[in-house]
Design an enzyme around this catalytic site. Structure first.
Site, short mmCIF file in Angstrom:
data_model
loop_
_atom_site.label_atom_id
_atom_site.label_comp_id
_atom_site.label_asym_id
_atom_site.label_seq_id
_atom_site.Cartn_x
_atom_site.Cartn_y
_atom_site.Cartn_z
N ASP A 185 0.87 -1.18 0.00
CA ASP A 185 0.00 0.00 0.00
C ASP A 185 0.90 1.23 0.00
OD1 ASP A 185 -2.45 1.49 0.29
OD2 ASP A 185 -1.87 1.84 2.37
N GLU A 269 -1.92 -1.33 -5.94
CA GLU A 269 -3.15 -0.75 -6.48
C GLU A 269 -2.82 0.06 -7.72
OE1 GLU A 269 -6.51 0.24 -3.24
OE2 GLU A 269 -4.65 1.36 -3.03
N ASP A 365 -2.45 0.93 7.38
CA ASP A 365 -1.73 0.68 6.13
C ASP A 365 -1.46 -0.80 5.92
OD1 ASP A 365 -1.65 3.38 5.58
OD2 ASP A 365 0.28 3.68 6.57
#
Ligand SMILES: [Zn+2]
Length: 403
Positions: A185, A269, A365
């Site tokens: 992340d 992502e 996170d």
């Protein structure tokens, strides 16, 4: 598989050589601009624009024309590369990948390249290159060049001239181990958090950096455009950017190398889809005044860092037969990695995550990174069909098969 690498070194030009290099870059820019002008005229008068081969014939004419005879002093291949750049720029425009080609301005990233390995020589033991019409050029030999050199590019930067060598070598990737996967992340407060809890903090303090830039830009605004003080200010700003760039590059290489050494599959992502504006506002602790103005800059610095980070991960993983998987963001910060419960209230503060369903307490996170990892593995489990799309040009996998 073919492994493409790029090596960059600072050159030690003699005065005469740097004068010539500036001249070559100028000739290349001249050829580019002249050809662009010509293509525009042709298209405006309803004629078909010239192909690359036709442009090269035009270049030969120019080199023999008395008025533009100065072009003959520059090596041919780099000038032809200028035409190739123009050709590519037109093609990108026609295929809607970019806007209409623009004229090149002086000093705006001066560069030229030698595309033919027969044209140059690399003498690593003596730290020097042989370049047509420049002769032997010394360089700061900071690392070994591996593979077969295919192309050499000479670029002017704020602090001098640099050489980039593009090489190619054969590498047989070792088979990947899917079990060895990790989700990452990326964020504003912490640069990267891995699903196993490891965190990487950026060495750049964005608050200090953006303040510095804002200050020097304010300083610049007070100066008379074109004056010597104005030029000093410009060069100061360029130095700040260069410093940021170097610190970040060094950091990104260290982090991506560490991660790729230990993992075969890395899942992140897709930032194109992820809406970063919310986090830019909310996650920098205690936003002061003018945060809105600054956040634009912060975001620019960060997002460049992230995409470069992903690019490095992708090619370093590929060297070892691994792969980078990009998933579409899907409630990664609000979903509990333990029980899959999704709701806003799960996220207690910026840094902590407490599931209201199963009472799972986790760093926010790390929780997000775990979700990203799970989403990526689900895509993998969905089958290679999905991944074959990803392994082509755009390695983006939409998590369409995710529940
Ligand atoms: Zn839960």
């Amino acid at each position: 598989m073919k492994l493409l690498k790029s090596f960059k070194f600072k050159l030690i030009f003699k005065t005469e050589q740097s004068r010539k290099a500036a001249q070559f870059a100028g000739c290349k820019r001249y050829v580019f601009n002249q050809a662009l002008e010509m293509q525009i005229q042709r298209s405006e008068s309803g004629q078909k624009i010239w192909s690359y081969a036709e442009l090269c014939r035009q270049l030969t004419d120019w080199r023999h024309d008395e008025e533009t005879a100065f072009l003959a002093k520059a090596p041919t291949h780099p000038l032809q590369q200028g035409l190739k750049d123009l050709d590519r720029a037109f093609r990108n425009c026609f295929e809607k990948r970019s806007g209409f080609p623009r004229f090149k301005r002086k000093g705006n990233r001066d560069s030229f390249r030698y595309p033919d390995q027969k044209q140059f020589k690399i003498d690593q033991p003596n730290s020097r290159f042989y370049l047509p019409k420049l002769g032997w050029v010394r360089y700061y030999n900071s690392r070994e060049i591996t593979g077969t050199a295919k192309q050499i590019t000479i670029t002017r930067e704020t602090d001098g001239w640099y050489v980039s060598v593009q090489t190619e070598e054969d590498r047989n990737p070792s088979p990947q181990v899917i079990e060895n996967s990790v989700g990452i992340d990326v964020g504003v407060a912490v640069f990267a958090t891995m699903s196993d809890g490891v965190k990487f903090n950026s060495p750049l303090d964005l608050k200090i950096v953006s303040k510095k830039i804002a200050n020097s830009q304010r300083n610049l605004a007070k100066k008379v455009r074109g004056s010597s003080n104005w030029r000093k200010s410009v060069s100061k700003i360029q130095k700040i950017y260069k410093k940021i760039f170097n610190v970040r590059k060094d950091f990104l290489h260290k982090v991506s190398t560490t991660i790729c050494k230990n993992h075969a599959v890395v899942i992140v992502e897709d930032l194109k889809v992820k809406n970063m504006s919310a986090s830019a506002k909310g996650t920098i602790e205690k936003p002061g005044k003018r945060v809105k103005a600054k956040s634009g800059l912060n975001k620019a610095i960060l997002s460049q860092g992230w995409s470069e980070f992903f690019r490095q991960l992708e090619y370093k993983l590929a060297w070892n037969g691994g792969r980078l998987i990009k998933i579409a963001p899907h409630n990664t910060s609000m979903r509990c990695a333990n029980c899959n419960h999704v709701c806003k209230e799960n996220r207690k503060t910026q840094s902590s995550f407490e599931c209201i369903e199963c009472k799972n307490l986790e760093n926010a996170d790390v929780n997000a990174a775990k979700n990203i990892q799970a989403a990526g593995l689900a895509v993998l489990a969905c089958g290679e069909n999905q991944l074959s799309i990803s392994s082509k040009q755009e390695p983006t996998v939409m998590a369409s098969c995710l529940a």
